[in-house]
Write an enzyme that holds these catalytic residues in place. Sequence first.
Site, PDB file in Angstrom:
ATOM      1  N   GLY A  14       0.833  -1.212   0.000  1.00  0.00           N
ATOM      2  CA  GLY A  14       0.000   0.000   0.000  1.00  0.00           C
ATOM      3  C   GLY A  14       0.862   1.253   0.000  1.00  0.00           C
ATOM      4  O   GLY A  14       0.475   2.278   0.559  1.00  0.00           O
ATOM      5  N   SER A 113      -7.309  -0.641  12.888  1.00  0.00           N
ATOM      6  CA  SER A 113      -8.111   0.578  12.971  1.00  0.00           C
ATOM      7  C   SER A 113      -8.810   0.631  14.322  1.00  0.00           C
ATOM      8  O   SER A 113      -9.071  -0.406  14.932  1.00  0.00           O
ATOM      9  CB  SER A 113      -9.151   0.549  11.853  1.00  0.00           C
ATOM     10  OG  SER A 113     -10.172   1.475  12.127  1.00  0.00           O
ATOM     11  N   SER A 114      -9.174   1.828  14.754  1.00  0.00           N
ATOM     12  CA  SER A 114      -9.864   1.964  16.042  1.00  0.00           C
ATOM     13  C   SER A 114     -11.267   1.363  16.000  1.00  0.00           C
ATOM     14  O   SER A 114     -11.879   1.143  17.042  1.00  0.00           O
ATOM     15  CB  SER A 114      -9.953   3.437  16.450  1.00  0.00           C
ATOM     16  OG  SER A 114     -10.657   4.155  15.469  1.00  0.00           O
ATOM     17  N   CYS A 115     -11.787   1.064  14.786  1.00  0.00           N
ATOM     18  CA  CYS A 115     -13.145   0.497  14.706  1.00  0.00           C
ATOM     19  C   CYS A 115     -13.193  -0.953  15.166  1.00  0.00           C
ATOM     20  O   CYS A 115     -14.264  -1.541  15.227  1.00  0.00           O
ATOM     21  CB  CYS A 115     -13.718   0.646  13.309  1.00  0.00           C
ATOM     22  SG  CYS A 115     -12.891  -0.385  12.119  1.00  0.00           S
ATOM     23  N   TYR A 142     -15.737  -4.751   8.012  1.00  0.00           N
ATOM     24  CA  TYR A 142     -14.370  -4.218   7.953  1.00  0.00           C
ATOM     25  C   TYR A 142     -13.662  -4.442   9.290  1.00  0.00           C
ATOM     26  O   TYR A 142     -12.505  -4.887   9.334  1.00  0.00           O
ATOM     27  CB  TYR A 142     -14.473  -2.720   7.636  1.00  0.00           C
ATOM     28  CG  TYR A 142     -13.208  -1.927   7.666  1.00  0.00           C
ATOM     29  CD1 TYR A 142     -12.305  -1.967   6.599  1.00  0.00           C
ATOM     30  CD2 TYR A 142     -12.907  -1.080   8.739  1.00  0.00           C
ATOM     31  CE1 TYR A 142     -11.152  -1.199   6.615  1.00  0.00           C
ATOM     32  CE2 TYR A 142     -11.758  -0.317   8.760  1.00  0.00           C
ATOM     33  CZ  TYR A 142     -10.882  -0.376   7.705  1.00  0.00           C
ATOM     34  OH  TYR A 142      -9.741   0.383   7.722  1.00  0.00           O
ATOM     35  N   LYS A 146     -10.308  -6.615  10.339  1.00  0.00           N
ATOM     36  CA  LYS A 146      -9.153  -6.036  11.041  1.00  0.00           C
ATOM     37  C   LYS A 146      -8.831  -6.828  12.310  1.00  0.00           C
ATOM     38  O   LYS A 146      -7.654  -7.037  12.640  1.00  0.00           O
ATOM     39  CB  LYS A 146      -9.432  -4.569  11.394  1.00  0.00           C
ATOM     40  CG  LYS A 146      -9.454  -3.649  10.180  1.00  0.00           C
ATOM     41  CD  LYS A 146      -8.078  -3.534   9.592  1.00  0.00           C
ATOM     42  CE  LYS A 146      -7.982  -2.511   8.482  1.00  0.00           C
ATOM     43  NZ  LYS A 146      -6.687  -2.542   7.801  1.00  0.00           N
ATOM     44  N   HIS A 189     -13.395  11.379   4.722  1.00  0.00           N
ATOM     45  CA  HIS A 189     -13.480  11.509   6.180  1.00  0.00           C
ATOM     46  C   HIS A 189     -13.677  12.982   6.550  1.00  0.00           C
ATOM     47  O   HIS A 189     -13.592  13.864   5.702  1.00  0.00           O
ATOM     48  CB  HIS A 189     -12.221  10.936   6.839  1.00  0.00           C
ATOM     49  CG  HIS A 189     -12.113   9.443   6.701  1.00  0.00           C
ATOM     50  ND1 HIS A 189     -10.951   8.801   6.353  1.00  0.00           N
ATOM     51  CD2 HIS A 189     -13.043   8.477   6.871  1.00  0.00           C
ATOM     52  CE1 HIS A 189     -11.168   7.496   6.304  1.00  0.00           C
ATOM     53  NE2 HIS A 189     -12.429   7.272   6.620  1.00  0.00           N
ATOM     54  N   TRP A 212     -23.038  19.154   9.384  1.00  0.00           N
ATOM     55  CA  TRP A 212     -24.020  18.185   9.888  1.00  0.00           C
ATOM     56  C   TRP A 212     -23.843  17.968  11.383  1.00  0.00           C
ATOM     57  O   TRP A 212     -22.709  17.787  11.862  1.00  0.00           O
ATOM     58  CB  TRP A 212     -23.834  16.846   9.184  1.00  0.00           C
ATOM     59  CG  TRP A 212     -24.594  16.743   7.898  1.00  0.00           C
ATOM     60  CD1 TRP A 212     -24.875  17.771   7.035  1.00  0.00           C
ATOM     61  CD2 TRP A 212     -25.161  15.561   7.343  1.00  0.00           C
ATOM     62  NE1 TRP A 212     -25.576  17.294   5.966  1.00  0.00           N
ATOM     63  CE2 TRP A 212     -25.775  15.938   6.120  1.00  0.00           C
ATOM     64  CE3 TRP A 212     -25.214  14.229   7.728  1.00  0.00           C
ATOM     65  CZ2 TRP A 212     -26.437  15.020   5.305  1.00  0.00           C
ATOM     66  CZ3 TRP A 212     -25.860  13.316   6.915  1.00  0.00           C
ATOM     67  CH2 TRP A 212     -26.474  13.707   5.714  1.00  0.00           C
TER      68      TRP A 212
HETATM   69  N1  LIG Z   1      -7.098   6.816   6.897  1.00  0.00           N
HETATM   70  C1  LIG Z   1      -7.456   6.648   8.154  1.00  0.00           C
HETATM   71  O1  LIG Z   1      -8.036   7.525   8.808  1.00  0.00           O
HETATM   72  C2  LIG Z   1      -7.130   5.346   8.846  1.00  0.00           C
HETATM   73  C3  LIG Z   1      -7.515   5.229  10.178  1.00  0.00           C
HETATM   74  C4  LIG Z   1      -7.257   4.037  10.823  1.00  0.00           C
HETATM   75  C5  LIG Z   1      -6.619   3.008  10.161  1.00  0.00           C
HETATM   76  N2  LIG Z   1      -6.247   3.145   8.871  1.00  0.00           N
HETATM   77  C6  LIG Z   1      -5.582   1.993   8.233  1.00  0.00           C
HETATM   78  O2  LIG Z   1      -4.385   2.345   7.605  1.00  0.00           O
HETATM   79  C7  LIG Z   1      -4.177   1.517   6.457  1.00  0.00           C
HETATM   80  C8  LIG Z   1      -3.915   2.386   5.251  1.00  0.00           C
HETATM   81  O3  LIG Z   1      -5.022   3.247   5.048  1.00  0.00           O
HETATM   82  P1  LIG Z   1      -4.938   4.531   4.099  1.00  0.00           P
HETATM   83  O4  LIG Z   1      -5.748   5.582   4.724  1.00  0.00           O
HETATM   84  O5  LIG Z   1      -3.527   4.772   3.711  1.00  0.00           O
HETATM   85  O6  LIG Z   1      -5.764   3.978   2.833  1.00  0.00           O
HETATM   86  P2  LIG Z   1      -5.514   4.304   1.288  1.00  0.00           P
HETATM   87  O7  LIG Z   1      -4.971   5.679   1.116  1.00  0.00           O
HETATM   88  O8  LIG Z   1      -6.775   3.932   0.579  1.00  0.00           O
HETATM   89  O9  LIG Z   1      -4.384   3.262   0.909  1.00  0.00           O
HETATM   90  C9  LIG Z   1      -4.612   1.879   0.840  1.00  0.00           C
HETATM   91  C10 LIG Z   1      -3.742   1.316  -0.244  1.00  0.00           C
HETATM   92  O10 LIG Z   1      -3.963  -0.106  -0.333  1.00  0.00           O
HETATM   93  C11 LIG Z   1      -4.058  -0.437  -1.703  1.00  0.00           C
HETATM   94  N3  LIG Z   1      -4.874  -1.631  -1.896  1.00  0.00           N
HETATM   95  C12 LIG Z   1      -6.148  -1.829  -1.502  1.00  0.00           C
HETATM   96  N4  LIG Z   1      -6.573  -3.050  -1.886  1.00  0.00           N
HETATM   97  C13 LIG Z   1      -5.526  -3.630  -2.531  1.00  0.00           C
HETATM   98  C14 LIG Z   1      -5.346  -4.888  -3.171  1.00  0.00           C
HETATM   99  N5  LIG Z   1      -6.324  -5.800  -3.227  1.00  0.00           N
HETATM  100  N6  LIG Z   1      -4.139  -5.140  -3.745  1.00  0.00           N
HETATM  101  C15 LIG Z   1      -3.154  -4.227  -3.706  1.00  0.00           C
HETATM  102  N7  LIG Z   1      -3.262  -3.022  -3.123  1.00  0.00           N
HETATM  103  C16 LIG Z   1      -4.447  -2.726  -2.543  1.00  0.00           C
HETATM  104  C17 LIG Z   1      -4.722   0.761  -2.343  1.00  0.00           C
HETATM  105  O11 LIG Z   1      -4.502   0.794  -3.716  1.00  0.00           O
HETATM  106  P3  LIG Z   1      -5.719   1.279  -4.687  1.00  0.00           P
HETATM  107  O12 LIG Z   1      -6.141   2.624  -4.158  1.00  0.00           O
HETATM  108  O13 LIG Z   1      -5.087   1.320  -6.028  1.00  0.00           O
HETATM  109  O14 LIG Z   1      -6.794   0.249  -4.523  1.00  0.00           O
HETATM  110  C18 LIG Z   1      -4.050   1.910  -1.609  1.00  0.00           C
HETATM  111  O15 LIG Z   1      -2.832   2.282  -2.216  1.00  0.00           O
HETATM  112  C19 LIG Z   1      -5.423   0.641   6.323  1.00  0.00           C
HETATM  113  O16 LIG Z   1      -5.166  -0.610   6.881  1.00  0.00           O
HETATM  114  C20 LIG Z   1      -6.447   1.364   7.152  1.00  0.00           C
HETATM  115  O17 LIG Z   1      -7.366   0.483   7.711  1.00  0.00           O
HETATM  116  C21 LIG Z   1      -6.483   4.299   8.180  1.00  0.00           C
END
Ligand SMILES: NC(=O)c1ccc[n+]([C@@H]2O[C@H](COP(=O)([O-])OP(=O)(O)OC[C@H]3O[C@@H](n4cnc5c(N)ncnc54)[C@H](OP(=O)(O)O)[C@@H]3O)[C@@H](O)[C@H]2O)c1
Length: 327
Positions: A14, A113-115, A142, A146, A189, A212
Site C-alpha cells: 500500500g 483501525s480503532s473500529c 471491515y 481487522k 473523512h 451536519w
Molecule cells: N485513513 C485513516 O483515517 C485510517 C484510520 C485508521 C486506520 N487506517 C488503516 O491504515 C491503512 C492504510 O489506510 P490509508 O488511509 O492509507 O488507505 P488508502 O490511502 O486507501 O491506501 C490503501 C492502499 O492499499 C491499496 N490496496 C487496496 N486493496 C488492494 C489490493 N487488493 N491489492 C493491492 N493493493 C491494494 C490501495 O490501492 P488502490 O487505491 O489502487 O486500490 C491503496 O494504495 C489501512 O489498513 C487502514 O485500515 C487508516
Amino acid sequence: MTTQPNSQKIYVAGHRGMVGSAIVRQLIALGTDPANIIGRTHAELDLTDQAAVRSFFANEKPDQVYLAAARVGGIHANNTYPAEFIYDNLMVQANVIDAAFRNRVKKLLFLGSSCIYPKLAAQPMAESALLTGFLEPTNEPYAVAKIAGIKICESYNRQYGASHGVDYRSVMPTNLYGPGDNYHPENSHVIPALIRRFHEAKVKQLPTVEIWGSGKPYREFLFVDDMAAASVYVMNISQGVYQTNTSPMQSHINVGYGSDITIAQLAATVAKVIEYSGEIRFDTTKPDGAPRKLMDSTLLKNLGWSPTVDIESGISRAYQDFLTHKA
Ligand SMILES: NC(=O)c1ccc[n+]([C@@H]2O[C@H](COP(=O)([O-])OP(=O)(O)OC[C@H]3O[C@@H](n4cnc5c(N)ncnc54)[C@H](OP(=O)(O)O)[C@@H]3O)[C@@H](O)[C@H]2O)c1
C-alpha cells in the site's frame, strides 16, 4: 529505540496510499536507502490473489513488511459494499502474512483501525477493550477483518515465534489525516471533507458553511506522518520490550493523538487555516454519532513514543497538499 537497519529490504504494502506513502517518507527520513524499499501498485499486484502474492514474496524476499494496504472507506462505502470490505481485507491480510511467513520474513507490522473496538467501549478505549462487546454495525465487516488481522499475526507468533523467529506486530490508528488523503466530495473523512468545503466556500465567497450535527461530539485525529513515525517506532522496539508490554493474545498497540476535540473546534480550526471568515452553522436535525471516540494511547506513550504534530499545523500541511494536488 533502535534505529532503522539500513541494509534490510523493506516491503511497504500500500506504498501509494495515504499511510503507506507516509511510512516510505519516514523510512527514508530515518536513513533507509530508497533502493531498499519495495512497493507494488494495486494494478501491478492484487494482494487478494494468493498465487501472485506468493510469487512476489518468493522473488523479492523482503526482510520486513509494513502491511498498509487495505480496502478503506467511509460509512457509505462500508454500507454499500460490505462483501468487498470483508473479503478483500481478509484476503489481503491472510495472503501477505502467510506469504511473509513462508519466505522467512521475521518482522511484519499490520495496520488495523480503532473500529475494532466495541461500539459502547469505555472511553478512552484501551487495548483490553478488544472483543468485549458488539461492534458498530455500519463497519462491522471491515472491523471483523481487522480483528482477524491482529489474530493472524498473534497466531503465527504463537505457532512459529520460537521455531522460526516470527515477530508480527499490530498497530491500531485513530482517525488519520494529512498528505495523500481522499478529498472526494461525497466519500471522504471529516477533515478532508471540511477542507474541501471551507476552501470552496472561501473561493465562492459563500456567507455560511453548514456542518451536519450539533458540533458537540468529540473526535481524535492524528497527522499521518506521526502515524508513520509510530509505525516505524513500533516495528523497531526490541522484541523483549514488545513482549513484556503486550501479551500473546493481546498484542496490538493503539496509536492516537492522546486528546480529542469537538467537531465545532475542528471546524473552527479548519476555517482559521483556510482563512474562511464566514459563519459556521450546525444543522442539529442531522445525526451526531457517538458522543466521544478516543483511544487510550498510554501503552505507546510508556514505550517512549508521542506525536509531534498539533491539529492546526497538521491541517495547515494537509491544506497545502490539497491546494497542490486536489483543489
Ligand atoms: N485513513 C485513516 O483515517 C485510517 C484510520 C485508521 C486506520 N487506517 C488503516 O491504515 C491503512 C492504510 O489506510 P490509508 O488511509 O492509507 O488507505 P488508502 O490511502 O486507501 O491506501 C490503501 C492502499 O492499499 C491499496 N490496496 C487496496 N486493496 C488492494 C489490493 N487488493 N491489492 C493491492 N493493493 C491494494 C490501495 O490501492 P488502490 O487505491 O489502487 O486500490 C491503496 O494504495 C489501512 O489498513 C487502514 O485500515 C487508516
